[in-house]
Design an enzyme around this catalytic site. Structure first.
Site, PDB file in Angstrom:
ATOM      1  CE1 TYR A  95     -13.206   2.913  -8.897  1.00  0.00           C
ATOM      2  CE2 TYR A  95     -15.755   2.479  -9.497  1.00  0.00           C
ATOM      3  CZ  TYR A  95     -14.386   2.300  -8.929  1.00  0.00           C
ATOM      4  OH  TYR A  95     -14.257   0.899  -7.888  1.00  0.00           O
ATOM      5  CG  ASP A 153      -2.064   0.965   0.771  1.00  0.00           C
ATOM      6  OD1 ASP A 153      -2.629   1.884   0.620  1.00  0.00           O
ATOM      7  OD2 ASP A 153      -3.663  -0.279   1.014  1.00  0.00           O
TER       8      ASP A 153
HETATM    9  N1  LIG Z   1     -15.877   0.027  -1.979  1.00  0.00           N
HETATM   10  C1  LIG Z   1     -17.005   0.153  -2.350  1.00  0.00           C
HETATM   11  O1  LIG Z   1     -18.077  -0.063  -3.071  1.00  0.00           O
HETATM   12  C2  LIG Z   1     -15.423  -0.626  -4.335  1.00  0.00           C
HETATM   13  C3  LIG Z   1     -17.049  -1.112  -4.973  1.00  0.00           C
HETATM   14  C4  LIG Z   1     -16.276  -1.207  -5.942  1.00  0.00           C
HETATM   15  C5  LIG Z   1     -15.432  -2.084  -5.951  1.00  0.00           C
HETATM   16  N2  LIG Z   1     -14.623  -1.459  -5.702  1.00  0.00           N
HETATM   17  C6  LIG Z   1     -12.356  -1.410  -5.624  1.00  0.00           C
HETATM   18  O2  LIG Z   1     -12.541  -2.060  -4.316  1.00  0.00           O
HETATM   19  C7  LIG Z   1     -11.014  -2.211  -4.303  1.00  0.00           C
HETATM   20  C8  LIG Z   1     -10.638  -1.640  -2.613  1.00  0.00           C
HETATM   21  O3  LIG Z   1     -11.311  -0.333  -2.122  1.00  0.00           O
HETATM   22  P1  LIG Z   1     -12.340  -0.623  -0.578  1.00  0.00           P
HETATM   23  O4  LIG Z   1     -13.943   0.121  -1.182  1.00  0.00           O
HETATM   24  O5  LIG Z   1     -11.117  -0.777  -0.029  1.00  0.00           O
HETATM   25  O6  LIG Z   1     -11.167   1.420  -1.220  1.00  0.00           O
HETATM   26  P2  LIG Z   1     -10.480   1.790   0.364  1.00  0.00           P
HETATM   27  O7  LIG Z   1      -9.962   3.198   0.091  1.00  0.00           O
HETATM   28  O8  LIG Z   1     -10.072   1.817   1.458  1.00  0.00           O
HETATM   29  O9  LIG Z   1      -8.841   0.450  -0.107  1.00  0.00           O
HETATM   30  C9  LIG Z   1      -8.553   0.858  -1.071  1.00  0.00           C
HETATM   31  C10 LIG Z   1      -6.483   0.884  -0.016  1.00  0.00           C
HETATM   32  O10 LIG Z   1      -6.151   1.410  -1.706  1.00  0.00           O
HETATM   33  C11 LIG Z   1      -4.233   1.931  -1.367  1.00  0.00           C
HETATM   34  N3  LIG Z   1      -4.448   2.287  -2.823  1.00  0.00           N
HETATM   35  C12 LIG Z   1      -4.258   3.833  -3.232  1.00  0.00           C
HETATM   36  N4  LIG Z   1      -3.858   4.504  -4.549  1.00  0.00           N
HETATM   37  C13 LIG Z   1      -2.723   3.806  -4.237  1.00  0.00           C
HETATM   38  C14 LIG Z   1      -1.049   3.452  -5.065  1.00  0.00           C
HETATM   39  N5  LIG Z   1      -1.716   4.903  -5.941  1.00  0.00           N
HETATM   40  N6  LIG Z   1      -0.201   3.034  -4.108  1.00  0.00           N
HETATM   41  C15 LIG Z   1      -0.753   1.796  -3.673  1.00  0.00           C
HETATM   42  N7  LIG Z   1      -1.656   2.159  -2.904  1.00  0.00           N
HETATM   43  C16 LIG Z   1      -3.075   2.713  -3.412  1.00  0.00           C
HETATM   44  C17 LIG Z   1      -5.150   2.875  -0.928  1.00  0.00           C
HETATM   45  O11 LIG Z   1      -3.982   3.782   0.054  1.00  0.00           O
HETATM   46  C18 LIG Z   1      -6.430   2.427  -0.125  1.00  0.00           C
HETATM   47  O12 LIG Z   1      -5.468   1.065   1.508  1.00  0.00           O
HETATM   48  C19 LIG Z   1     -10.635  -0.713  -4.885  1.00  0.00           C
HETATM   49  O13 LIG Z   1     -10.099  -1.465  -6.581  1.00  0.00           O
HETATM   50  C20 LIG Z   1     -12.144  -0.055  -5.384  1.00  0.00           C
HETATM   51  O14 LIG Z   1     -11.725   0.535  -6.236  1.00  0.00           O
HETATM   52  C21 LIG Z   1     -14.876  -1.183  -3.555  1.00  0.00           C
END
Ligand SMILES: NC(=O)c1ccc[n+]([C@@H]2O[C@H](COP(=O)([O-])OP(=O)(O)OC[C@H]3O[C@@H](n4cnc5c(N)ncnc54)[C@H](O)[C@@H]3O)[C@@H](O)[C@H]2O)c1
Length: 272
Positions: free
Chosen positions: A157, A40
């Site tokens: 996105y 991360d």
């Molecule tokens: N939460 C939702 O509703 C949802 C829905 C569909 C898909 N997603 C996908 O699930 C995945 C996880 O999302 P989440 O909801 O747990 O979000 P989150 O923000 O809780 O976690 C995302 C993590 O990715 C890390 N990250 C971001 N940019 C980064 C970078 N440049 N380098 C390294 N790490 C980086 C962040 O620091 C964070 O810890 C993502 O790919 C997101 O698009 C989430």
């Protein structure tokens, strides 16, 4: 199990492991006896910025150093939901670089890879952004996102996730992946309660988005609801599934895509 750097259990790399779905996945895998290497921006085993070329090279070097005998699984999960170009840099180019860079480190025993996309693959996209991503042209993808209209809330996105989902279908059956015995699948969550979704949103805003994307199973998902699908695709039990996207969205995809999603499929027996 071949020589192992961490004793019993498989070694799994999870990007975006500091928060949300990635943190829940890491917790589950550790509880079942796997060794997780979290990646991360900060706060876990490997700190890299996957938005940058330097960070994408550093993740491979760091994992090779930490697990010289190799790894068993990759979860390319790190992502952002923003309107700006960081969205394509992380969600497409960072995710694909993680998978492609770490693939040679996968061991022969039961290698598995999972990409986290989103139900947003079904939303309207900017075709130019998607094609630029798939062509590997990050500069063009970034400039096209920069030129999107200001009211295009989800276009960057959705485009980044559609491109990632298409890359997966294009790539999974190839010699480097399926030919090397590596199942590569995607999990596409609907709305999940994580810092990503609640950050910068008022409760009214959340309610508006939820109403626009109904989930027949009702309620709101937590990160732990997404984990079983990821864990299955990672497991040695998944021997025959590759190139698939599993929507973990309470049935929302069935509403959006309706009944006959196979109508356009190739019927030509020459291609089967
Ligand atoms: N939460 C939702 O509703 C949802 C829905 C569909 C898909 N997603 C996908 O699930 C995945 C996880 O999302 P989440 O909801 O747990 O979000 P989150 O923000 O809780 O976690 C995302 C993590 O990715 C890390 N990250 C971001 N940019 C980064 C970078 N440049 N380098 C390294 N790490 C980086 C962040 O620091 C964070 O810890 C993502 O790919 C997101 O698009 C989430």
């Amino acid at each position: 199990m071949p020589d192992n750097d961490f004793g019993e259990g498989r070694t799994i790399v999870v990007t975006g492991a500091a928060s949300g779905i990635g943190a829940a996945t890491a917790k589950h895998l550790r509880a079942q006896g796997d060794h997780v290497i979290g990646v991360d921006l900060a706060g876990v085993d490997v700190s890299v910025d996957l938005a940058t070329l330097t960070g994408r090279a550093a993740i491979v070097d760091a994992i090779r150093d930490l697990a010289p005998h190799g790894i068993d699984g990759i979860v390319a999960n790190a992502g952002v939901h923003r309107r700006d170009a960081m969205t394509v840099r992380v969600n497409y180019f960072g995710a694909i670089a993680s998978l492609e860079g770490l693939r040679p480190l996968l061991r022969l025993d039961a290698p598995r890879a999972v990409l986290i996309t989103s139900r947003a693959v079904l939303l309207p996209v900017d075709d130019g952004v998607v094609e630029a991503c798939l062509a590997g042209n990050e500069g063009r993808a970034v400039s096209l996102v920069d030129a999107l209209p200001g009211d295009a809330e989800h276009t960057a996105y959705a485009s980044s996730k559609r491109a990632a989902g298409r890359w997966l279908r294009r790539t999974a059956p190839t010699a480097e992946w399926a030919g090397a015995g590596i199942p590569l699948n995607a999990v596409a969550p609907g709305w999940v309660n994580t810092p990503m979704t609640v950050r910068d949103r008022t409760p009214a805003d959340v309610a508006r988005v939820m109403a626009a994307r109904p989930m027949p199973l009702g309620g709101r998902a937590e990160s732990t609801d997404i984990v079983p699908a990821i864990a299955f695709f990672l497991s040695p039990a998944n021997t025959r599934i590759t190139g698939q996207t599993l929507f973990v969205d309470g049935g929302g995809e069935t509403l959006m895509c309706q009944e006959d999603i196979w109508n356009g499929a190739a019927r030509d027996e020459q291609r089967m």
